[in-house]
Design an enzyme around this catalytic site. Structure first.
Site, short mmCIF file in Angstrom:
data_model
loop_
_atom_site.label_atom_id
_atom_site.label_comp_id
_atom_site.label_asym_id
_atom_site.label_seq_id
_atom_site.Cartn_x
_atom_site.Cartn_y
_atom_site.Cartn_z
N ASN A 229 0.82 -1.22 0.00
CA ASN A 229 0.00 0.00 0.00
C ASN A 229 0.85 1.27 0.00
OD1 ASN A 229 -2.56 1.22 -0.21
ND2 ASN A 229 -2.63 1.65 1.98
N TRP A 230 2.10 1.15 -0.42
CA TRP A 230 2.97 2.32 -0.56
C TRP A 230 2.36 3.29 -1.57
CZ3 TRP A 230 5.67 4.78 -4.44
CH2 TRP A 230 6.72 5.62 -4.05
#
Length: 273
Positions: A229-230
């Site tokens: 989820n960067w």
């Protein structure tokens, strides 16, 4: 990091944000855009933690304009995309997106999303002939209410962020049990990503969400994916370290063979590597 990921390890959920003069933000965008998180920043992180392949997920910031996402896929090479389309996107455009690396359609059922629940079956029917899946994100508290619709969609479904149960729930709670039944259909996948997003117990172990993750992994490890989820767009301070999130997966999945399946083999099947 405790372990170096195996060759082919895939981050199945991250976003790229480009310069605003080149990639304008859609008027439907609900929140500020973290423009500092570009391709160079991602490459540096990817190389530091030892990832090989990337799934670039279309941010809500860009609506149905997939240019930033697809430019990132082209630049990265070993990458695929989950794009923003609707049930009315022309077939020729779907074919163009597929040739550019798209393998899924994002259905974000929150502010900024493109497709409402009532149009989701039509979207699934539209992309199914492409061999795509629908990537679905919503408050998992409604899982039991939405389960019949999800199970009846015409293509595989990937559910984001360990179900995204906004209210704290144990694995035996009805919404989690509904997700486990969906996994049992063989057509639903889950991303073991963003435990920090809904955890009340917090780092480093996110024990409340970790309990749900372990239950899902035990039920169907062959349809679990991992994502960072960067750049953690909804976290504005003390962003989690991706290396620590990889280590957390190691705690959930101590068996090296199963970790390889989640990091390498499962995404290779779903995203057509």
């Amino acid at each position: 990091m405790r372990d170096v990921p195996p060759p082919g390890a895939t981050d199945c959920h991250m976003h790229i944000y480009g310069a605003p003069e080149r990639y304008p933000v859609a008027p439907t965008n609900p929140s500020p855009v973290p423009f500092a998180y570009d391709l160079d920043a991602w490459r540096a992180l990817r190389d530091r933690v030892g990832l090989t392949r990337t799934i670039v997920v279309q941010p809500t910031a860009y609506g149905a304009d997939n240019a930033c996402t697809l430019d990132a896929v082209a630049a990265l090479g070993a990458a695929r995309a989950v794009v923003g389309v609707t049930e009315t996107t022309p077939l020729a455009e779907l074919q163009r997106l597929h040739a550019a690396g798209a393998r899924g359609a994002r259905a974000f059922m929150m502010p900024g999303g493109l497709v409402p629940w009532e149009k989701l079956p039509a979207l699934a029917e539209h992309v199914a002939p492409m061999g795509w899946h629908v990537q679905l994100q919503f408050d998992g508290g409604a899982m039991a209410d939405r389960a019949a619709l999800i199970a009846g969609l015409a293509c595989p479904v990937v559910i984001d962020h360990i179900g995204r149960f906004e209210a704290p729930v144990p694995p035996e709670a009805a919404p989690v049990q509904a997700l486990l039944r969906l996994l049992g259909t063989g057509r639903v996948w889950v991303k073991a990503s963003s435990p920090y997003g809904t955890s009340r117990s917090g780092p480093p172990g996110y024990a409340d969400v970790a309990a749900i993750a372990r239950a899902l992994i035990a039920a169907a490890p062959e349809r679990i994916l991992w994502g960072s989820n960067w750049p953690h767009p909804n976290v504005h301070a003390n962003k989690p370290d991706v290396a620590a999130l990889l280590d957390l997966l190691g705690e959930w999945v101590p068996d090296a063979g199963l970790r390889r399946a989640i990091l390498v083999d499962n995404p290779a099947r779903l995203y057509d590597f």
